[in-house]
Structures are given as C-alpha cells and as structure tokens.
Design a protein around this motif. Structure first.
Motif, short mmCIF file in Angstrom:
data_model
loop_
_atom_site.label_atom_id
_atom_site.label_comp_id
_atom_site.label_asym_id
_atom_site.label_seq_id
_atom_site.Cartn_x
_atom_site.Cartn_y
_atom_site.Cartn_z
N VAL A 135 183.93 -9.06 -95.56
CA VAL A 135 183.51 -8.21 -94.44
C VAL A 135 183.63 -8.97 -93.12
N LEU A 136 184.16 -8.28 -92.11
CA LEU A 136 184.20 -8.82 -90.75
C LEU A 136 183.61 -7.75 -89.82
N LYS A 137 182.41 -8.02 -89.33
CA LYS A 137 181.72 -7.07 -88.45
C LYS A 137 182.01 -7.41 -86.99
N ALA A 138 182.93 -6.70 -86.38
CA ALA A 138 183.19 -6.84 -84.95
C ALA A 138 182.24 -5.92 -84.17
N SER A 139 182.26 -6.06 -82.85
CA SER A 139 181.35 -5.25 -82.03
C SER A 139 181.73 -3.78 -82.03
N ASP A 140 183.00 -3.49 -82.31
CA ASP A 140 183.46 -2.10 -82.24
C ASP A 140 183.97 -1.53 -83.56
N TYR A 141 183.96 -2.36 -84.63
CA TYR A 141 184.47 -1.85 -85.90
C TYR A 141 184.11 -2.87 -86.99
N THR A 142 183.98 -2.39 -88.23
CA THR A 142 183.77 -3.27 -89.38
C THR A 142 185.02 -3.23 -90.25
N TYR A 143 185.60 -4.39 -90.50
CA TYR A 143 186.82 -4.50 -91.30
C TYR A 143 186.49 -5.02 -92.69
N GLN A 144 187.25 -4.58 -93.68
CA GLN A 144 187.03 -5.01 -95.06
C GLN A 144 188.31 -5.63 -95.62
N PHE A 145 188.29 -6.97 -95.77
CA PHE A 145 189.40 -7.68 -96.39
C PHE A 145 189.15 -7.78 -97.90
N THR A 146 190.21 -7.97 -98.65
CA THR A 146 190.09 -8.13 -100.09
C THR A 146 189.64 -9.55 -100.42
N PRO A 147 188.51 -9.73 -101.09
CA PRO A 147 188.06 -11.09 -101.45
C PRO A 147 189.13 -11.84 -102.24
N ASN A 148 189.24 -13.15 -101.97
CA ASN A 148 190.29 -13.94 -102.62
C ASN A 148 189.82 -15.32 -103.05
N ASP A 149 188.49 -15.54 -103.12
CA ASP A 149 188.01 -16.82 -103.64
C ASP A 149 187.08 -16.58 -104.82
N ALA A 150 186.70 -17.66 -105.48
CA ALA A 150 185.90 -17.54 -106.70
C ALA A 150 184.51 -17.00 -106.45
N GLU A 151 184.03 -17.10 -105.21
CA GLU A 151 182.69 -16.63 -104.88
C GLU A 151 182.68 -15.18 -104.39
N GLY A 152 183.84 -14.54 -104.37
CA GLY A 152 183.91 -13.15 -103.93
C GLY A 152 183.97 -12.98 -102.43
N ASN A 153 184.48 -14.01 -101.72
CA ASN A 153 184.62 -13.96 -100.27
C ASN A 153 186.10 -13.90 -99.90
N TYR A 154 186.36 -13.68 -98.62
CA TYR A 154 187.72 -13.73 -98.10
C TYR A 154 187.92 -15.08 -97.44
N LEU A 155 188.87 -15.86 -97.96
CA LEU A 155 189.00 -17.27 -97.61
C LEU A 155 190.27 -17.54 -96.80
N HIS A 156 190.12 -18.13 -95.61
CA HIS A 156 191.19 -18.75 -94.82
C HIS A 156 192.15 -17.80 -94.10
N GLY A 157 191.97 -16.49 -94.23
CA GLY A 157 192.81 -15.60 -93.44
C GLY A 157 194.25 -15.56 -93.89
N PHE A 158 195.15 -15.26 -92.95
CA PHE A 158 196.53 -14.95 -93.32
C PHE A 158 197.58 -15.62 -92.44
N ASP A 178 181.46 -17.50 -91.77
CA ASP A 178 180.92 -16.14 -91.84
C ASP A 178 180.22 -15.70 -90.55
N ALA A 179 180.63 -16.28 -89.42
CA ALA A 179 179.95 -16.01 -88.14
C ALA A 179 179.81 -14.53 -87.79
N PRO A 180 180.83 -13.68 -88.03
CA PRO A 180 180.68 -12.28 -87.62
C PRO A 180 179.53 -11.55 -88.31
N ASN A 181 179.13 -12.05 -89.48
CA ASN A 181 178.15 -11.35 -90.29
C ASN A 181 176.76 -11.98 -90.27
N LEU A 182 176.60 -13.09 -89.56
CA LEU A 182 175.32 -13.80 -89.59
C LEU A 182 174.33 -13.22 -88.60
N PRO A 183 173.04 -13.22 -88.93
CA PRO A 183 172.00 -12.75 -88.01
C PRO A 183 171.62 -13.83 -87.00
#
Length: 337
Positions: free
Chosen positions: A81-104, A303-308
C-alpha cells in the motif's frame, strides 16, 4: 590514462564506460542506470560487488545486489500500500513478509542520453520516462521522468538523479541507493580487516516481524555505536536492516554526511558521501557471508507513506505536477596517512 566517456558493449548490452587518470566506472542502463562497476586502478580498489560471470538475464534478476542500483521506491511498503495525499495505490507484494520491496525503477531499461568529456571530466547521462508504456502504469498512473548524471574525474564519481513529476497528480517521492560495497575491497584485503563508519544519530528505529517500523525508537546499544566509532566489522556476521537517522558530522573540520569503509592493514578507505536529502541510513549485508555491505541512504523512512508520523519525522514528501527534485552523492577512495 586518457579521460574518456564512451558507449561500449557488455555482453550485447550497451553500457557507458567513464575513465579518468585513476578511476573507471561502468554504467548499465539495461539494469536501471546501475553503476555496475567502479575501480580505482592505481589504488587497487574495487568499490562495488561485481561478477563478470553472470549472464545478462542473471544480472537483471539480481541487479539489486550488485553495483550501485537506484531504487524508487526503496525498501518496503507495508502490504504493497502507498497512501498519497490524493490517492491510495496498491502494488503487488513481492517479499516474504507480504510487502512491496524496492520498487521498479532499477528493473527497467533506461536510455543513454549522452556521453562527453568536458573540463577534465568524463560525463554520462541516462534517462527513464515512466508513462503509460510501462507495464506498471495501470497500477500506478503517475507519469514522471528520472534523469541521471554520472561525472567521473580524479576526485571520484559524482552521481545525481532528478525526478520530475509529469502528471496531474501528486507524486510520492523517495530515492534509495542499495549500494553494494565490497568487503574486502582490495585484491589482497581480508574481510575481517574491514571496518565501517557512518554518520548515524543517537537513536535507532525499531522494526516489527514484517520488517516495518513500529514508529518507536531506542537508544543505541553497543552494536549500534560501532557505526559511530568506525569499529563495525561489516561482514562475517548478520546485519539485517539496522536503521538510523542520518546526521551531518564533522570530519577533519569539514561537514560530512556519509559512510567510510576502511581496510585496517593497507589504510585504504572508500568514502561514500550523500547530500542532506538522505534522512536515514539502513545497513544490510545479505547474511554476512557474501563479501559485501549495503550502506543504504534513503530519503524517507521504511513504509513512510503509511506511518502515523508527521512528514518531518518520516521524511515523506510529494512532488506537485511539474515539480522536480535532485539528489547528489560522491564516491571516492583515499589512502589514510
């Protein structure tokens, strides 16, 4: 050695080869403008992990653990998940922990823009235009351009990358370099004679079992303090996502933000200097037995976009339409007197 900037073939792929009197660097657009190899030939210093026996396909599959790749977005986004100020994007997780790792960005074929020699400097420029032709665009429809400039002279390699938002949306912005520095980095060096110093702050960020920040920090323990004293052995034991604030330090009376990797026996040193945009350091060594250390400068927290957290604390920023941002680094070697 004459100063040159040329395009050559590396196993049927075009690369930029920059040469100065003592340094040589190879930039590989086919793996995202990765600094695939860098040497100081006079000092016998091999900066980055490099294996000429890898095929092009093997290198493409593992480019993040060779050379100096540029990541956009670096490290992890929780559950993709990437929560921007104007939209939330959903990338396909690609690491063992179920996160999206390192971008493209590091996996794309970049274009060679130019090579030239100017003012005793060898210069190479590359570019990647991210738009609807990219296979990820349906998931992340935010156009941008990444422009890279690599400048080599007898002071080492100067690197800069500019990201420009070409869309009508806000572009979440983060740059990370997964810099794979050899340890040892000379042909006669030994791993256990290698040390690393880094300009870290006086606290560390804590991660959970998913390798994501808990948003809590802790004082440095004896392990962490070794980065500050330059006594950390960077290999032959596991370093797994040690993460700290990046600070500006005083080095011989001059401001310095970066890392120094040293060989205790020869006195040779690699300096890795980054600019103030890099707010955090992450350290990782792939199990400790692969002969390299990754001192990873990153502009935002994992995970900065999603942190409180407030953006000032997490390093989260966005580029407005038509806005651009440039970061710079400098890599070189010295003989300790």
């Amino acid at each position: 050695m004459p100063i040159t900037a040329t395009v050559k073939k590396y196993k049927d792929e075009d690369v930029i080869v920059l040469k100065s009197d003592c340094y040589e660097a190879t930039i590989a657009p086919f793996i995202g403008s990765n600094v695939m190899r860098m040497r100081n030939n006079e000092m016998d210093v091999e900066f980055f992990r490099y294996d000429e026996n890898l095929s092009i396909e093997e290198l493409k599959a593992e480019s993040v653990i060779y050379g100096m790749p540029t990541l956009f977005y670096g490290n992890r986004l929780g559950k993709g998940v990437l929560k921007a100020s104007d939209y939330t994007y959903q990338f396909t997780p690609n690491d063992a922990e179920g996160n999206y790792l390192h971008g493209f960005l590091h996996t794309r074929q970049h274009e060679i823009v130019s090579t030239e020699v100017r003012n005793s400097q060898a210069i190479g420029k590359t570019r990647y235009i991210y738009d609807e032709k990219d296979p990820l665009f349906e998931v992340f429809p935010v156009k941008f351009t990444a422009d890279f400039t690599f400048t080599l002279n007898d002071d080492g390699l100067y690197y800069e990358v500019t990201i420009t938002n070409n869309s009508d949306r806000q572009l979440p912005y983060s740059i990370c370099n997964h810099t794979c520095i050899c340890a040892p980095f000379t042909s006669t060096g030994k791993a256990l004679d290698t040390r690393i110093f880094a300009t870290i702050g006086d606290e560390k960020w804590l991660l959970n079992n998913f390798c994501l920040p808990t948003t809590e920090t802790a004082p440095l323990d004896n392990h962490d303090k070794q980065y500050q004293t330059g006594s950390m052995v960077p290999v032959e034991h596991i370093i797994d996502n040690d993460i700290y604030p990046s600070v500006l330090a005083d080095l011989d009376g001059q401001p310095f933000r970066g890392a120094i990797i040293s060989d205790l026996v020869s006195g040779k040193e690699i300096y890795y200097e980054v600019d103030d945009a890099f707010r955090f350091w992450i350290f990782w060594n792939h199990g400790g037995d692969k002969g390299y250390i990754c001192p990873e400068p990153i502009t935002w927290m994992i995970d900065a976009p999603n942190l409180p957290l407030h953006n000032e604390e997490s390093g989260y920023i966005e580029l407005a339409p038509d806005e651009a941002k440039t970061v710079k680094e400098h890599i070189y070697s010295r003989q300790k007197i």
